[in-house]
Structures are given as C-alpha cells and as structure tokens.
Design a protein around this motif. Structure first.
Motif, PDB file in Angstrom:
ATOM      1  N   ASP A  77       0.861  -1.085  -0.220  1.00  0.00           N
ATOM      2  CA  ASP A  77       0.058  -0.026  -0.089  1.00  0.00           C
ATOM      3  C   ASP A  77       0.664   1.389   0.045  1.00  0.00           C
ATOM      4  OD1 ASP A  77      -2.395  -1.689   0.187  1.00  0.00           O
ATOM      5  OD2 ASP A  77      -2.385  -1.826   2.200  1.00  0.00           O
ATOM      6  N   GLN A  78       1.969   1.009   0.775  1.00  0.00           N
ATOM      7  CA  GLN A  78       2.917   2.154   0.575  1.00  0.00           C
ATOM      8  C   GLN A  78       3.191   2.706  -0.829  1.00  0.00           C
ATOM      9  OE1 GLN A  78       6.334   1.025   2.852  1.00  0.00           O
ATOM     10  NE2 GLN A  78       5.497   1.569   4.857  1.00  0.00           N
ATOM     11  N   ASP A  79       3.603   1.698  -1.803  1.00  0.00           N
ATOM     12  CA  ASP A  79       4.057   2.120  -3.127  1.00  0.00           C
ATOM     13  C   ASP A  79       2.847   2.805  -3.611  1.00  0.00           C
ATOM     14  OD1 ASP A  79       6.251   0.444  -2.696  1.00  0.00           O
ATOM     15  OD2 ASP A  79       5.288  -1.152  -3.444  1.00  0.00           O
ATOM     16  N   GLN A  80       1.853   2.402  -3.670  1.00  0.00           N
ATOM     17  CA  GLN A  80       0.819   3.452  -4.464  1.00  0.00           C
ATOM     18  C   GLN A  80       0.632   4.622  -3.822  1.00  0.00           C
ATOM     19  OE1 GLN A  80      -0.776   2.850  -7.612  1.00  0.00           O
ATOM     20  NE2 GLN A  80      -1.354   4.836  -7.050  1.00  0.00           N
ATOM     21  N   ALA A  81       0.498   4.740  -2.467  1.00  0.00           N
ATOM     22  CA  ALA A  81       0.136   6.079  -1.647  1.00  0.00           C
ATOM     23  C   ALA A  81       1.178   7.038  -1.847  1.00  0.00           C
ATOM     24  CB  ALA A  81      -0.181   5.538  -0.033  1.00  0.00           C
ATOM     25  N   LEU A  82       2.486   6.512  -1.977  1.00  0.00           N
ATOM     26  CA  LEU A  82       3.465   7.499  -2.054  1.00  0.00           C
ATOM     27  C   LEU A  82       3.526   8.034  -3.371  1.00  0.00           C
ATOM     28  CD1 LEU A  82       6.012   8.675  -0.956  1.00  0.00           C
ATOM     29  CD2 LEU A  82       7.272   6.967  -1.781  1.00  0.00           C
ATOM     30  N   VAL A  83       3.137   7.543  -4.473  1.00  0.00           N
ATOM     31  CA  VAL A  83       3.129   7.962  -6.017  1.00  0.00           C
ATOM     32  C   VAL A  83       1.887   8.922  -5.805  1.00  0.00           C
ATOM     33  CG1 VAL A  83       2.770   7.356  -8.267  1.00  0.00           C
ATOM     34  CG2 VAL A  83       4.131   5.953  -6.954  1.00  0.00           C
ATOM     35  N   THR A  84       0.804   8.488  -5.392  1.00  0.00           N
ATOM     36  CA  THR A  84      -0.328   9.395  -5.362  1.00  0.00           C
ATOM     37  C   THR A  84      -0.010  10.606  -4.502  1.00  0.00           C
ATOM     38  OG1 THR A  84      -1.828   7.416  -5.365  1.00  0.00           O
ATOM     39  CG2 THR A  84      -2.722   9.599  -4.656  1.00  0.00           C
ATOM     40  N   ALA A  86       2.854  11.925  -3.850  1.00  0.00           N
ATOM     41  CA  ALA A  86       3.647  12.942  -4.640  1.00  0.00           C
ATOM     42  C   ALA A  86       3.156  13.667  -5.708  1.00  0.00           C
ATOM     43  CB  ALA A  86       5.052  12.000  -4.987  1.00  0.00           C
ATOM     44  N   ALA A  87       2.242  13.341  -6.267  1.00  0.00           N
ATOM     45  CA  ALA A  87       1.700  13.800  -7.566  1.00  0.00           C
ATOM     46  C   ALA A  87       0.851  15.212  -6.851  1.00  0.00           C
ATOM     47  CB  ALA A  87       0.717  13.021  -8.164  1.00  0.00           C
ATOM     48  N   GLN A 108      12.565   6.602  -9.010  1.00  0.00           N
ATOM     49  CA  GLN A 108      11.297   7.561  -9.507  1.00  0.00           C
ATOM     50  C   GLN A 108      11.377   8.863  -8.989  1.00  0.00           C
ATOM     51  OE1 GLN A 108       7.167   5.215  -8.993  1.00  0.00           O
ATOM     52  NE2 GLN A 108       8.815   3.647  -8.186  1.00  0.00           N
ATOM     53  N   GLY A 109      12.732   9.177  -8.142  1.00  0.00           N
ATOM     54  CA  GLY A 109      12.743  10.565  -7.470  1.00  0.00           C
ATOM     55  C   GLY A 109      11.969  10.733  -6.277  1.00  0.00           C
ATOM     56  N   LEU A 110      11.555   9.816  -5.746  1.00  0.00           N
ATOM     57  CA  LEU A 110      10.281   9.654  -4.774  1.00  0.00           C
ATOM     58  C   LEU A 110      11.147  10.292  -3.126  1.00  0.00           C
ATOM     59  CD1 LEU A 110       7.812   7.317  -5.869  1.00  0.00           C
ATOM     60  CD2 LEU A 110       7.668   9.771  -6.089  1.00  0.00           C
ATOM     61  N   LEU A 111      12.556   9.965  -3.332  1.00  0.00           N
ATOM     62  CA  LEU A 111      13.093   9.814  -1.812  1.00  0.00           C
ATOM     63  C   LEU A 111      14.048  10.958  -1.837  1.00  0.00           C
ATOM     64  CD1 LEU A 111      13.894   6.201  -1.117  1.00  0.00           C
ATOM     65  CD2 LEU A 111      12.078   7.798  -0.203  1.00  0.00           C
ATOM     66  N   GLY A 322      13.119   6.000   4.840  1.00  0.00           N
ATOM     67  CA  GLY A 322      13.101   6.945   3.816  1.00  0.00           C
ATOM     68  C   GLY A 322      12.606   8.321   4.243  1.00  0.00           C
ATOM     69  N   ILE A 323      13.000   9.411   3.581  1.00  0.00           N
ATOM     70  CA  ILE A 323      12.522  10.910   3.552  1.00  0.00           C
ATOM     71  C   ILE A 323      12.195  10.961   2.327  1.00  0.00           C
ATOM     72  CG2 ILE A 323      12.985  13.138   4.111  1.00  0.00           C
ATOM     73  CD1 ILE A 323      15.365  12.147   5.902  1.00  0.00           C
ATOM     74  N   PRO A 324      10.748  10.868   1.972  1.00  0.00           N
ATOM     75  CA  PRO A 324      10.213  11.255   0.834  1.00  0.00           C
ATOM     76  C   PRO A 324      10.533  12.724   0.028  1.00  0.00           C
ATOM     77  CG  PRO A 324       8.567  10.490   1.959  1.00  0.00           C
ATOM     78  CD  PRO A 324       9.583  10.614   2.948  1.00  0.00           C
ATOM     79  N   THR A 325      10.643  13.098  -1.112  1.00  0.00           N
ATOM     80  CA  THR A 325      10.803  14.348  -1.573  1.00  0.00           C
ATOM     81  C   THR A 325       9.594  15.211  -1.008  1.00  0.00           C
ATOM     82  OG1 THR A 325      12.062  13.184  -3.304  1.00  0.00           O
ATOM     83  CG2 THR A 325      11.160  15.364  -3.871  1.00  0.00           C
ATOM     84  N   GLY A 326      10.075  16.302  -0.932  1.00  0.00           N
ATOM     85  CA  GLY A 326       8.861  17.291  -0.394  1.00  0.00           C
ATOM     86  C   GLY A 326       8.642  17.082   1.028  1.00  0.00           C
ATOM     87  N   ALA A 327       9.138  16.295   2.042  1.00  0.00           N
ATOM     88  CA  ALA A 327       8.782  15.983   3.320  1.00  0.00           C
ATOM     89  C   ALA A 327       9.378  17.141   4.103  1.00  0.00           C
ATOM     90  CB  ALA A 327       9.434  14.763   3.641  1.00  0.00           C
TER      91      ALA A 327
END
Length: 458
Positions: A77-84, A86-87, A108-111, A322-327
């Motif tokens: 669930d983390q995978d889809q939730a992080l992509v959503t 981030a958008a 994917q540039g998410l971290l 992990g620290i997401p981009t934009g956190a």
C-alpha cells in the motif's frame, strides 16, 4: 544482566489510517521546530507492534516537542500511496520500508536521498552494517537510513545430528550431504524448507540456497542464473528437496515439521526464535517431548547463521527509513536520528526476533546495539530473552548472520530486475522442471530465459 522490553512511557498517539496527511514544512528556529508534526508510515502493523511504536513516538515528542502521527501501512500500500501523494504534493515525512522499495522509489525521484545521507553521516556511517549501507546506496548515493532486518538461519537439532553421526554443515554442499544422511539414518526429513513450485515459499527457498552456494542472478546487467555455480546450486537444491519424507513444503508446513520433531533441520527466518521456545501461543511446539518440556526444542536447537564464512550471502530482509521528496526534512531527520540512537533499543524491541540491528553500536561502543538486542525479550509477551534461551554465544552468531545479509542485485542497477523476479515468482515457476527429472543445466537455462523476458520489459 538481561532485561525484557518495556515501553519507555505509557502514553500513546492514535494511529492515523487515512491518506489525507499533513504536508510537511521545513522548520527553521527551535520555536518553529516544536510546532512541527512528523507523519511516519510503518509496515509493523499488528496491534502490539503499533502500540510499541506509538510509545516510542511519544517519547520522541516528550524530548523534542515534535508531534508524530504513526500510520500503519503495508508495504504494497505504501507504493501506491507514495506515488499518489507525490503527485499532489502531500507526502509523509518518514517511511519504514523494504530495501527493494528503496531502489524503486529512488529511481522514481520519490526519496530525498541527500537528507537521508546526511542522517547516516551524522550518526556515523562506520557504525552501520556494511551490507546494509550497500543495499541503500544507488549511483554512489545513500538513499535511505538502514534500521534493522532478519536473515535466514538453519535451525538444527543437536541431538538428532548426533544420532545420525553427522557434523554441523558449513556449506550448502555439506548441508545437502547431512540432510540426505539424516533421512537415510533416522527416517525423518533432513531439511524442511520452502520447495512448493510456484509459491512465495519456493521463491525464498531458491534464492536462499542458490546465493549461499555462490550463485548470482544478474551481474552488471547480464543474467547469470545459468552459470556453473547456479547449475550446481540447482543440483544441491534438488538434493535438499529430496531429503523430505513428507513431500514439498511451504513456510507453514516446513515450520510445523520441525516443531513436531519430524525434521532435523529447518531453513527459516529469525522469527522462529520465540516459537521454538513455546513463547508464541499461535505457533506452539508440538513435538512429543514438548508436552512435558515446553522448551525442549529451544534446549536442543542451535543455529547456522552463515553457511559460507569466506563468501557469506545470507538471504534476508532490510528495513530502512526513507525521507520522501517534499517532506518535512528537519523533523524527519530528527525523528530518524532519535529512533536510531536514544530510541533504537526500544525500536528493536517492537519485534525483537525479526528486527536485528543494522547499526551495530556507537563509535565508542561498536557492539552496543547488538549486545542490547540479545537482552531484549522475544515473543509476543517478551517473557524471555534470546540469551536466556540460546546462550551468550548466540548473539555473536546472529551478528555474523545479519552482517552477511544479502539480496540479489542489492545496491546495484540490477536491484529493480532482481526485485521483479522475486515478486513475480519467476524462478519458482521454473523449478518444477527440476523435480520432474530435467537436467539442472536445462532448468537454469530456462530460468535465464524467463528472467531475460522480465528484463526486456523494463
């Protein structure tokens, strides 16, 4: 002196089970920092584990003034939730996740890899497990902060090996010989492990045995599962599979065979530690001797934690922060630094048998955390410690095992391919040919073709 895990404080923070998460902002002054909120996603989602993490978060809040929202969320669930997220620009601040996710999210540039690398630098890279650092390093950049993990071990009955007149194996070749002899001499399964074709159990069993035998799935983009080492590994895997007197096993039936006294050895994760001692009511020891002596299996079990000491490659799992981009970078870094230092022992105690430290200690005490791990209670109630059950030397063996943790493609550009091969059960889908009499070299050639098909889709 040993002790069992006790939460630092009794307060808890309600888990947030929605994806409408508070967007983070970078704090500046100390006053601003106290008003920050850190949102933390964790796959450790059982009620008791969630409560323990909430206690740790509350202790962090008490120390820093930074509130923490603990969100239970499975890895898938983390995978889809992080992509959503981030958008929409709405991401959590810290995510505890598997090493395969680190590579995918980084690509994917998410971290925010620089933020994570700064935490490792602050804590001291030399204090971390070297293999764990490799697992989260992509393109020479540390992408996440390794926390803890588990490995496969070989649990073996000391009394049954003695009855069969065999020595403790130190390689996959010796393991196959010992397992075969036990079946012949004692009429019970030599090694119980996941072999059911096409299952997740077989995927783990194949990778564990193959890589311990020196086989690599892919090297620098070239699929090498048909190498001489891999073909020999396939032959040894078949020998080990044939040491069963009860057919093919999945994870549950393999464990049951050992718990019932019907197998002399078991390939399993470190999660087996509490179950062998009868500490988990959901998975009781059922051997005949266990009726009068609940700890019979623990008393008569020892462990091989590294099968090849010269080239160790123990199958396992690595969890990282992990620290997401934009956190909220400042708050996230403070939280990770806390749970990897002052709150680290309590964090490991959330699920001791499955959370072995990947930060072994501090610069002035290199074994501080692995030593503390051995003194933590195991099992749902944390009633006894692993040192109580298995002795002081056991902790050193577990340290060797976790320091040898390895996954195909780990820390390389091949990690994505290896992860897909595992998640799609590619090798497990080919292994039945081996059971049906196909030559090992033909099976590994078929495996290579199947892996290359996945590679072509990337």
């Amino acid at each position: 002196m040993t002790h069992t895990f006790r939460p630092r404080i009794a307060a808890s923070i309600a888990a947030v089970a929605v994806l409408g998460l508070l967007a983070g902002c970078t704090g500046g002054t100390a006053e601003e920092t106290t008003e920050q909120t850190v949102t933390f996603w964790t796959p450790q989602a059982t009620p008791e584990r969630l409560a323990a993490q909430e206690d740790i978060a509350a202790a962090f809040t008490e120390e820093t003034g930074i509130e923490v929202e603990v969100v239970a969320m499975a890895g898938a669930d983390q995978d889809q939730a992080l992509v959503t997220g981030a958008a929409s620009g709405d991401v959590p601040d810290v995510i505890l996740h598997a090493s395969t996710q680190t590579g995918a999210w980084t690509s994917q540039g998410l971290l925010d890899t620089e933020a994570a690398a700064a935490v490792v630098d602050t804590l001291g890279q030399e204090t971390f497990n070297e293999h764990a650092i490799e697992a989260v390093t992509l393109d020479d950049q540390i992408s996440a902060v390794p926390s803890d993990g588990w490995t496969h071990v070989i649990a073996y009955r000391t009394d049954l090996l003695e009855q069969a007149g065999v020595e403790v194996p130190t390689s996959v070749t010796e393991l196959a010989e010992v397992a075969t002899t036990i079946k012949s001499e004692l009429g019970i399964t030599g090694l119980a492990f996941g072999t059911q074709a096409g299952t997740a159990s077989a995927t783990e069993g194949i990778q564990s045995i193959f890589q311990a035998a020196g086989c690599d799935l892919v090297v620098d983009g070239e699929v090498t599962i048909d190498s001489a080492e891999c073909t020999e590994a396939a032959e040894l895997f078949l020998t080990l599979r044939n040491s069963s007197v009860a057919g093919d096993f999945d994870v549950t039936s393999a464990r049951a065979a050992y718990m019932n006294g019907d197998a002399a050895m078991l390939l399993f994760s470190t999660h087996i530690l509490d179950e062998l001692a009868g500490l988990d009511e959901a998975t009781p020891a059922t051997c005949a001797e266990c009726v009068d002596s609940p700890t019979f299996l623990a008393d008569n079990t020892q462990f091989v934690t590294v099968l090849d000491e010269e080239n160790p490659a123990q199958y396992g799992a690595i969890l990282s922060y992990g620290i997401p981009t934009g956190a909220n970078v400042e708050g996230a870094q403070q939280y990770i630094e806390y749970v990897m230092s002052n709150g680290y022992v309590d964090t490991l105690g959330v699920a001791t048998e499955g959370r072995i430290p990947l930060r072994n200690g501090m610069a002035d005490n290199p074994t501080e955390f692995i030593d503390a791990w051995g003194a933590l209670g195991i099992g749902p109630a944390h009633e006894r410690t692993s040192v109580d059950l298995y002795g002081e030397e056991f902790v050193g063996g577990m340290a060797e095992g976790i320091n040898a943790v390895y996954l195909w493609g780990m820390g390389t550009d091949d990690a994505t391919l290896a992860g897909l091969v595992a998640s799609q059960g590619v090798l497990a889908g080919q292994i039945e040919q081996l059971y049906n009499g196909a030559a090992a070299e033909d099976v590994t050639s078929a495996m290579k073709a199947a892996v290359e098909e996945v590679q072509a889709s990337l």
